[in-house]
Design an enzyme around this catalytic site. Structure first.
Site: not given
Ligand code: PLP
Length: 257
Positions: A102, A136
């Site tokens: 992240k 994604e």
């Molecule tokens: C690139 C990305 N994928 C997936 C997610 C979903 O993650 P989460 O369910 O932990 O919010 C996020 C959330 O910010 C993201 O930035």
């Protein structure tokens, strides 16, 4: 946070320290938490702070850890409108090294293609499928749902391991769905779109239905283009736990008072 810090060669914060910071901040701002479905969005942040000009080949051995908080409104104000996604099989959201990290750079990398897709096709998001591998969108994971089955990509280093994805999988198992974590291609996705529901999972979106896909300039519906019953069922199941309306059987909630 720990996985991302490690991958960026930043000092790895202690989990208890960060949990305590989040709880302290929430305690201080109990009065600022809006009523559900609005919420207090929490964003722990870590930045390298070593004063070093030659940073390309040397990691930061010092870092600052802080938590941002902001009240946010109902993501579904006006109803859960099914989203339209551009299926992009020639561009990646991130790199091989940082797909599951992240970090701000990933969002910057996804921004250009996402803005261009919004402009050109009027889509809400880009579904990144480099080389045909369905991964994604810029800020959410992707799932397919039927009355019996949930299909989603198995965890690997190419995409972010979302907490909501993990929670939905757990709830789907509880509710008797068969959870099929498997890789799938754009060709399979386009084939299945007639019979499966599609949805995005993420902290803000919970589980948002996808109603349309655009691929190679052609627009197609996902089932009938509306929000599917299984997406609704799983979103409601997760929200009921978050709002305290259903028992927290997995120990996901932390009480702060
Ligand atoms: C690139 C990305 N994928 C997936 C997610 C979903 O993650 P989460 O369910 O932990 O919010 C996020 C959330 O910010 C993201 O930035």
């Amino acid at each position: 946070m720990q996985r991302s810090a490690k991958s960026l060669h930043l000092p790895v914060p202690d989990a208890g320290l960060l949990a305590g910071m989040v709880e302290d901040l929430v305690r201080k701002h109990l009065g600022d938490i809006p009523e559900p479905p609005s919420s207090l969005y929490l964003r722990p942040t870590l930045i390298g702070t070593l004063p070093n000009i030659g940073a390309a080949a040397a990691p930061s051995t010092e870092a600052t850890l802080f938590v941002l908080a902001s009240p946010v409104g109902d993501y579904f104000a006006g109803g859960a409108r099914p989203l339209k996604l551009l299926v992009a099989d020639t561009i990646a959201r991130s790199t091989e090294q940082l797909g599951s990290t992240k970090t701000g750079g990933n969002y910057a990398a996804a921004l250009g293609p996402t803005l261009a897709a919004k402009e050109e096709y009027g889509v809400d998001q880009v579904l990144f499928c480099p080389g045909g591998d369905v991964q994604e969108t810029g800020a959410a994971n992707f799932l397919l749902l039927s009355d019996e089955e949930i299909i989603t990509k198995p965890l690997n280093s190419s995409f972010l391991h979302g907490m909501t994805r993990a929670s939905i999988i757990t709830l789907a198992n509880d509710l008797g769905y068969r959870v099929n974590e498997r890789n799938f291609t754009v060709a399979e996705l386009l084939d299945w779109a007639a019979s499966y529901e599609a949805a995005l999972s993420g902290t803000a979106a919970t589980l948002t239905p996808v109603g349309k896909l655009v691929y190679e300039g052609r627009e197609m519906l996902v089932r009938d283009g509306g929000a599917g019953p299984n997406t609704e069922k799983l979103r409601k199941a997760l929200q009921a736990i978050q709002y305290g309306d259903a028992p927290d059987t997995h120990g996901w909630l932390t009480e702060v008072s």
